[in-house]
Enzyme design. Structure first.
Site, PDB file in Angstrom:
ATOM      1  N   TYR A 135      37.879  42.713  43.822  1.00 28.87           N
ATOM      2  CA  TYR A 135      36.570  42.294  43.293  1.00 28.87           C
ATOM      3  C   TYR A 135      36.717  41.969  41.832  1.00 28.87           C
ATOM      4  O   TYR A 135      37.692  42.349  41.188  1.00 28.87           O
ATOM      5  CB  TYR A 135      35.519  43.394  43.489  1.00 28.87           C
ATOM      6  CG  TYR A 135      35.668  44.570  42.555  1.00 28.87           C
ATOM      7  CD1 TYR A 135      36.489  45.649  42.879  1.00 28.87           C
ATOM      8  CD2 TYR A 135      34.997  44.595  41.336  1.00 28.87           C
ATOM      9  CE1 TYR A 135      36.634  46.716  42.012  1.00 28.87           C
ATOM     10  CE2 TYR A 135      35.143  45.672  40.457  1.00 28.87           C
ATOM     11  CZ  TYR A 135      35.960  46.730  40.806  1.00 28.87           C
ATOM     12  OH  TYR A 135      36.113  47.781  39.957  1.00 28.87           O
ATOM     13  N   CYS A 136      35.691  41.229  41.290  1.00 32.98           N
ATOM     14  CA  CYS A 136      35.693  40.967  39.851  1.00 32.98           C
ATOM     15  C   CYS A 136      34.262  40.963  39.329  1.00 32.98           C
ATOM     16  O   CYS A 136      33.555  41.943  39.488  1.00 32.98           O
ATOM     17  CB  CYS A 136      36.468  39.699  39.510  1.00 32.98           C
ATOM     18  SG  CYS A 136      36.077  38.264  40.509  1.00 32.98           S
ATOM     19  N   ARG A 137      33.824  39.830  38.715  1.00 33.77           N
ATOM     20  CA  ARG A 137      32.550  39.893  37.996  1.00 33.77           C
ATOM     21  C   ARG A 137      31.333  39.616  38.849  1.00 33.77           C
ATOM     22  O   ARG A 137      30.213  39.981  38.485  1.00 33.77           O
ATOM     23  CB  ARG A 137      32.562  38.906  36.830  1.00 33.77           C
ATOM     24  CG  ARG A 137      33.555  39.307  35.774  1.00 33.77           C
ATOM     25  CD  ARG A 137      33.674  38.233  34.720  1.00 33.77           C
ATOM     26  NE  ARG A 137      34.699  38.578  33.748  1.00 33.77           N
ATOM     27  CZ  ARG A 137      35.568  37.719  33.244  1.00 33.77           C
ATOM     28  NH1 ARG A 137      35.543  36.449  33.632  1.00 33.77           N
ATOM     29  NH2 ARG A 137      36.449  38.112  32.370  1.00 33.77           N
TER      30      ARG A 137
END
Lengths: 219, 219
Positions: A177-179
DNA sequence: ATATCAATCAATCAAATAATTGAATATTGT
DNA sequence: ACAATATTCAATTATTTGATTGATTGATAT
């Protein structure tokens, strides 16, 4: 002389709040701030804007009540003023996704792999984390990871994948996952991991949404 | 030539959606449309804008995906395109209420009686409606009432209160509602009813919020 | 004190936006 | 076909907004 209707006066204020989000660069700044508190220079670097320009946009959003600031020594740190800012961004995104043709076109062009990557929902990930059979990778830069992340997640920015490959448990499925939903970092990560034979998928969105949902976090 | 990042392209689209709400008059139009589908001339009359100006604002919001239109004979009817538009407005309102000093000032000046009027929450009203010991009055204009309203509500615009007074059950408590939290109609109605000895309170917000909450309605 | 650094301010120019006006379209009724 | 009505379009003007530049403020360290 004309005393206007209170409703009109209020709408003027609410319109000012909307104006403060109604700019490409300011949305990008808000996305960055949704990862955690940040100072002006870092935000400028991350968005590619000049420091002066960044400062002006930040002040505009502060005047509108979207963000707040705190001075610490030479630095001014900005942060979102309210979880409702995330709701605002979520609503904008939803309307865009469903009713703006351009958005669909961009998503199809650049995020085509989206469907193939079969994103994992927050609730599904939560369940599998409890079973302990999943390896969660946070693909954001170190400072964003440090500001808060999912429990038991390990931080591997894209450029560090090579160095960390050997340490990864090849048996577990990986979720990256990221932003947020349109942050490309986790897309890239999943593609690279799959190219190396790992079983990897994306979380459907990112850290701000996880946090907003009230799920367990490490701060 | 520079092909920009997909995220930047998406933010540009989302910013366009935000721009479309970022105007006093357009917020007023959205509030009117939140009551139900309406044509251009009626919206112009209700907001005090010229027809041409109203039309342009409506088209701008349509291009941004906030509203949709339908032609029927000589008339063009506009409506909200998505429940997420209400979420967007709710988020704007919440941020304004909590973080914009002006909003607080306006509310104190014009809606001071708010606290005294002890608004009724949606859930409380729902419960009391089931017990049948409450009289619900919709203070909006007839056409908005006709587009949808609370179950068993009766429609009494302010100017018709005198004529209808005799028909009101003096034993039941009255709850009045109109377009939303900052719509003054229900404030006025409650004040007038109290001046005449009725026990009357306001609903905390209005028809759009009731509908958005998925509560029972009459359409 | 002085230098350094982060952030803001002030002034400028270019670009986008809003309201107004009158003309143009499309649909209906005669 | 013609007039009437609802809406949209096009052109104009005034206003607002955004990016850039360089100067300025405030805090820290030497």
């Amino acid at each position: 002389m004309s005393s206007e209707s209170p409703k009109r006066l209020l709408f003027r204020q609410f319109a000012a709040v909307a104006k403060a989000v109604a700019h490409e660069h300011r949305l990008e700044l808000l996305e960055a701030l949704a990862q955690g508190e940040r100072n002006v220079e870092l935000l400028a670097n991350r968005t590619g804007m000049s420091v002066a320009n960044t400062s002006q946009h930040l002040q505009q959003m502060r005047r509108a009540g979207l963000i707040e600031s705190r001075r610490e020594g030479k630095f001014t740190f900005y942060r979102l003023s309210d979880p409702a800012v995330l709701d605002l961004l979520a609503a904008l995104t939803r309307i865009g996704e469903r009713h703006v043709g351009e958005v669909d076109k961009i998503v199809r062009t650049y995020f085509l792999s989206r469907d193939e990557l079969e994103p994992v929902s927050r609730s599904e990930l939560l369940a599998r984390m409890k079973d302990g059979d999943v390896l969660v990778i946070d693909v954001r830069p170190q400072d964003e990871f440090a500001s808060g992340h999912l429990p038991n997640a390990i931080n591997i920015p894209l450029e560090e994948l090579e160095a960390q490959l050997a340490t990864l448990d090849t048996k577990k499925e990986i979720v990256a996952y990221c932003r947020g939903a349109y942050c490309v970092l986790s897309f890239d990560m999943v593609e690279r991991l799959r190219a190396r034979g790992f079983k990897a998928r994306r979380l459907e969105d990112g850290w701000p949404e996880w946090q907003a949902a009230g799920l367990p976090v490490v701060v």
